[in-house]
Structure formats: C-alpha cells, structure tokens
Design a protein around this motif. Structure first.
Motif, short mmCIF file in Angstrom:
data_model
loop_
_atom_site.label_atom_id
_atom_site.label_comp_id
_atom_site.label_asym_id
_atom_site.label_seq_id
_atom_site.Cartn_x
_atom_site.Cartn_y
_atom_site.Cartn_z
N MET A 189 -38.38 -16.76 4.25
CA MET A 189 -37.73 -15.82 3.33
C MET A 189 -36.97 -14.72 4.07
SD MET A 189 -40.26 -15.25 0.13
CE MET A 189 -41.78 -15.14 1.04
N ILE A 190 -37.54 -14.23 5.18
CA ILE A 190 -36.86 -13.14 5.90
C ILE A 190 -35.55 -13.64 6.49
CG2 ILE A 190 -37.07 -11.52 7.79
CD1 ILE A 190 -39.95 -11.31 7.27
N VAL A 191 -35.57 -14.87 7.04
CA VAL A 191 -34.33 -15.39 7.62
C VAL A 191 -33.31 -15.67 6.52
CG1 VAL A 191 -33.36 -17.13 9.11
CG2 VAL A 191 -35.63 -16.32 9.52
N MET A 192 -33.79 -16.03 5.32
CA MET A 192 -32.85 -16.20 4.21
C MET A 192 -32.14 -14.88 3.91
SD MET A 192 -35.07 -18.68 1.78
CE MET A 192 -33.99 -18.75 0.37
N PHE A 193 -32.91 -13.78 3.90
CA PHE A 193 -32.26 -12.49 3.66
C PHE A 193 -31.32 -12.12 4.80
CE2 PHE A 193 -35.61 -11.63 0.48
CZ PHE A 193 -34.75 -11.36 -0.56
N LEU A 194 -31.72 -12.50 6.03
CA LEU A 194 -30.85 -12.26 7.18
C LEU A 194 -29.52 -12.99 6.98
CD1 LEU A 194 -31.51 -10.61 9.65
CD2 LEU A 194 -32.11 -12.68 10.84
N CYS A 195 -29.58 -14.19 6.40
CA CYS A 195 -28.36 -14.94 6.18
C CYS A 195 -27.48 -14.30 5.11
CB CYS A 195 -28.68 -16.38 5.80
SG CYS A 195 -29.33 -17.30 7.19
N THR A 196 -28.11 -13.62 4.12
CA THR A 196 -27.25 -12.89 3.17
C THR A 196 -26.55 -11.73 3.88
OG1 THR A 196 -29.01 -11.42 2.47
CG2 THR A 196 -28.74 -13.44 1.23
N GLU A 197 -27.24 -11.12 4.86
CA GLU A 197 -26.58 -10.06 5.64
C GLU A 197 -25.39 -10.64 6.41
OE1 GLU A 197 -27.57 -6.90 5.64
OE2 GLU A 197 -29.42 -7.13 4.53
N LEU A 198 -25.54 -11.90 6.85
CA LEU A 198 -24.44 -12.57 7.55
C LEU A 198 -23.24 -12.71 6.62
CD1 LEU A 198 -24.25 -13.69 10.35
CD2 LEU A 198 -24.97 -15.88 9.51
N MET A 199 -23.51 -13.02 5.35
CA MET A 199 -22.41 -13.12 4.38
C MET A 199 -21.76 -11.75 4.18
SD MET A 199 -23.40 -15.87 1.51
CE MET A 199 -25.13 -15.78 1.23
N PHE A 200 -22.58 -10.69 4.14
CA PHE A 200 -22.03 -9.33 4.04
C PHE A 200 -21.08 -9.07 5.20
CE2 PHE A 200 -25.73 -7.64 1.44
CZ PHE A 200 -24.94 -7.31 0.37
N GLN A 201 -21.49 -9.51 6.41
CA GLN A 201 -20.66 -9.30 7.59
C GLN A 201 -19.30 -9.96 7.44
OE1 GLN A 201 -20.88 -7.54 10.46
NE2 GLN A 201 -22.34 -6.62 9.05
#
Lengths: 328, 127
Positions: free
Chosen positions: B55-67
């Motif tokens: 789950m944490i890496v999934m949220f990290l990937c949403t941060e990647l989309m923000f980037q």
C-alpha cells in the motif's frame, strides 16, 4: 504530426518494463540481477529513442540535452520505484527522481519551484514515507514479503501504461505550436516581466535609486490619460519617469537589465496578486489534512484487532456492548 | 512633449541586447523533451499503482504521477512564459503534502489491524 517511431519507442519501453517486473520474481539472486540489468538497458534504449524523436528539430540546444539527461535519471529512478522488492529503497529512489526533477525545473527557468520541490518533497514528504515504512517493515535482505516481490498483473498494467504513453505522445506532438513567432513572444514576455515591476512600487523605487541616486518616482501621465504606472516599456527598454533632485521637470531613466524581477519574486507576485483565493484554499486544505490526521491517530487500534473480534463473534457469547467495532 | 533624457546611450544599448538574452524563447525540442519526461513519469506512476501490492508503494506511485503533472505545468509555463504554471505546482505540492499526511495515517491504521501492508488483505472492500 506524430513520428511513427515514437510508438515503436513506446513498445520498446513497455517490453523493458515487463522484463523488469518479471525480474523481481526470478529464482536466484544472480538470475534476478542479470534480468534486471538487461531490462534497465532495454528501458534506457527505449527512453533514448523517445527523446531522439523529440530532438529531431533544428532548434536543438544544450538545455534540451541536459533535460534529456535528467530525464534518463528520472526514468531509472521510476523503474526502481515500481520494481524494487524493498519499499525503503523505492522511497530512496523516489528522492533521486525528486532531485533530477529539480534539475529539470532549473533548466526550465523555475528555480524557486526547484528548491521548494527539494525542500518539501525530499525533505518532508519522503521522510514521512520512510518513517512509516521503517515502522511497518522489519525485513532483512533476501526475505522480502511475497507481495513486494510478485507484481499484480504486470503485463496488463504495462500494456495500459504504454497505451497511455502513446496517447500522451500524440498529444505532445500534436500540440507543438509553431504559429506564434518565438521572438515576438519573447518580447511580449519581457515586456510583461518589466511591467510587473509597476505592481511593486517600493522595489521599483529601490531599483531607481540604484540607477539614479536621489530620484523620485512620478506617474507617466503623458503616455495614456488614465495610466498612473511609473514604468513603461518603450522600444523594448524599461523607461521610468522620475524627478531628479533639484529638477522641476520629470525626466526619464532607463533601468539596467539586472533590475528585472527574479523568478521567486515573479512567483510570489503571481501567487499573492493573481491567485489570492487559491492561496487561502490551500491553507484550508492543509488545515483539513491536519484535522484528519489527528482524527485518524486519535483512536488506539490493537494489533490484529479484527481477528480477535472475529473469534469473539464466532464464540457462543457475543458481547454486543463491547464497543470494539472499528470506525476508521 | 517633455525632453527625453537618456542617462547613458551605451548603457541603453547594452540593456537592449541583454534584455533579449535574458528571456530566450523556449525551444521546441526542450518543451517536447520535458513533456515526454512528464508523460513517462505519469505512466510509470500509473503502472506502479496498478501492479504493486504494497500500500505504501502504491501511494508512492501516486506521488510519481503528481511529479509528472507538475513537470508538465512547469514546461507549459516555460513555453508560454507565464508564472501561473509554477503557482499551480505550489498547489500540487500542498495537495501532495495533505495527501501524504492522510494516506500514511490511514496506512498505519490499516497495518495495525491486519499486520500486513498488502493491499490484497483488504480485497473484500471491493466486493
């Protein structure tokens, strides 16, 4: 006009990502790392091909090449984030993406946002992620959880991703507008930058005092009837009407190029002057997040609470007034 | 018409040349490379969100989309020489910070309940 080899490069990237995701579920460590290296080489080849399709124009300059270099670093980091079996390393590679993204921002003349990105993202958000990861994970290398090693539906995910990349690519190349003359646009932007000094009279006064000591600002009523601005751009030169000490008639001073407002000043002016309501809304969002986080953290949740509740419910005596029903 | 007193004609000429040098129009190649990087980051984020189970890496990937989105804002702002794009990135940072605070609080709560970070432990929520 989309170059067709953009799509071919998308396909190469997709192949590389599928290899990368297959790599983490390999048998031995050697096989995994070999497959991973091959996958990264394929991905870098595909990304290089993508950038090469962008750089086919004549106006290739050094900043485009440096931007492509930062893009290589970003994509390497992103590949690690979505394939590394240890989440802590994924977070560290995300910091690499942030740093290379900041380099890209500087190349795109957004120096304030570059530093804000490093401070806010790498300094605050990612550190919070790493705290939570270290709170939840107690793993030694080689004993990663199965859910970190085996991706869920990697091929379908990569196919959807490459389709999205192809659509975005057609949008990127379709919207490349060359209609407006670049030098005209540059002159207009330069004019806007100079004129924004009119909204900061104290800064303008300071710059004028540097250029001509003792001079006071006067409004330039000669150029337009209802125009009270001090600075005008005439023939591309910033002209300020001032009253020199001892003079009765106003005269004009041309500001030096160094007086043009810097990027942080321009961003701050746009933030406060053009988007004041959005600024307040951002404050409200942060406040709400603060309340939400406090609300989430307030309730004590025992370890494996649900399992115990299940066991209690399956037993003969169910205490309805137990009150341990979870509300999140 | 008031007399125009230019303080120094050579300084004025130097200014005119350096004004042009200061704001260069963005090259088409530069903007396209930046947009390609942003598309790649967004796509990587999407693929990671779909394929990771942690789950944490999934949220990290949403941060990647923000980037990716933020880089596109900066690139378009550069193309049109407008600071509004950078102001929007400030708001993206705000939303990302708020999202990180809430999402991580939620993840810690979920971890305490099931003692695992796997998103599939909560698969019954989708049924």
């Amino acid at each position: 006009m989309v170059p067709t080899d953009f799509y071919a490069a998308c396909a190469v990237c997709a192949l590389g990502f599928i290899m990368l995701m297959r790599a983490s579920s390999g048998e031995s460590i050697q096989a995994r790392s070999r497959l991973k290296t091959a996958a990264v080489v394929v991905i870098l080849g595909g990304v290089g091909w993508l950038f090469a399709t962008c750089m086919r124009n004549d106006d290739l300059d050094a900043s485009a090449i440096l931007l492509a270099a930062s893009g290589f670093v970003s994509v390497c980091g992103a590949a690690q984030v979505l394939s590394h079996p240890r989440p802590l390393f994924a977070a560290l590679f995300f910091i690499l993406i942030i740093v290379s993204g900041a380099a890209a921002y500087i190349l795109l003349d957004a120096s304030f946002m570059a530093f804000a990105l490093v401070i806010v993202y790498a300094g605050a958000i990612l550190i919070t992620y790493m705290f939570v990861l270290m709170l939840a994970e107690h793993r030694t290398p080689g004993s990663e959880e199965a859910y970190d090693r085996f991706p869920r539906e990697p091929i379908i995910a990569v196919l959807i991703g490459s389709a999205l990349l192809a659509v975005l690519g057609s949008a990127i190349f379709g919207s490349a507008e060359t209609s407006r003359d670049a030098s005209v646009q540059s002159a207009l932007a330069s004019r806007d930058d100079w004129m924004s000094l009119n909204r900061m009279p104290r800064l303008l006064q300071a710059e004028v005092s540097l250029a001509a000591p003792g001079a006071r600002l006067v409004a330039g009523e000669t150029y337009a009837k209802s125009d009270a601005s001090h600075l005008h751009v005439i023939n591309g030169q910033p002209v300020v009407r001032v009253l020199l000490p001892g003079a009765t008639q106003p005269s004009e001073v041309i500001l030096p190029a160094g007086a043009m407002i810097s990027n942080p000043r321009a961003v701050g002016l746009a933030l406060v002057e053009d988007f004041p309501v959005s600024l307040e809304l951002a404050g409200v969002i942060l406040m709400m997040a603060l309340f939400g986080a406090v609300l989430l953290a307030r309730r004590q949740v025992e370890h494996a609470e649900d399992e115990r509740r299940e066991a209690a419910r399956s037993g003969a005596t169910v205490d309805a007034g137990n009150g341990s029903g979870g509300t999140i | 018409m008031l007399p125009l007193i230019s303080t120094n004609m050579t300084a004025a000429a130097a200014c005119a040349s350096s004004c042009l040098a200061q704001i260069m129009p963005a090259g088409q190649a530069q903007i396209q490379v930046a947009l390609t990087i942003s598309a790649l980051l967004f796509t990587c984020g999407l693929v990671g969100f779909m394929s990771r189970r942690n789950m944490i890496v999934m949220f990290l990937c949403t941060e990647l989309m923000f980037q990716g989105a933020a880089l596109a804002f900066i690139a378009f702002g550069r193309q049109h020489m407008d600071t509004s794009g950078q102001v929007f990135v400030i708001f993206i940072l705000t939303v990302a910070a708020a999202e990180a605070a809430l999402a991580l609080g939620l993840v810690v709560l979920l971890y305490r309940r099931r003692a695992t970070l796997s998103a599939e432990a909560w698969g019954e929520l989708g049924e």
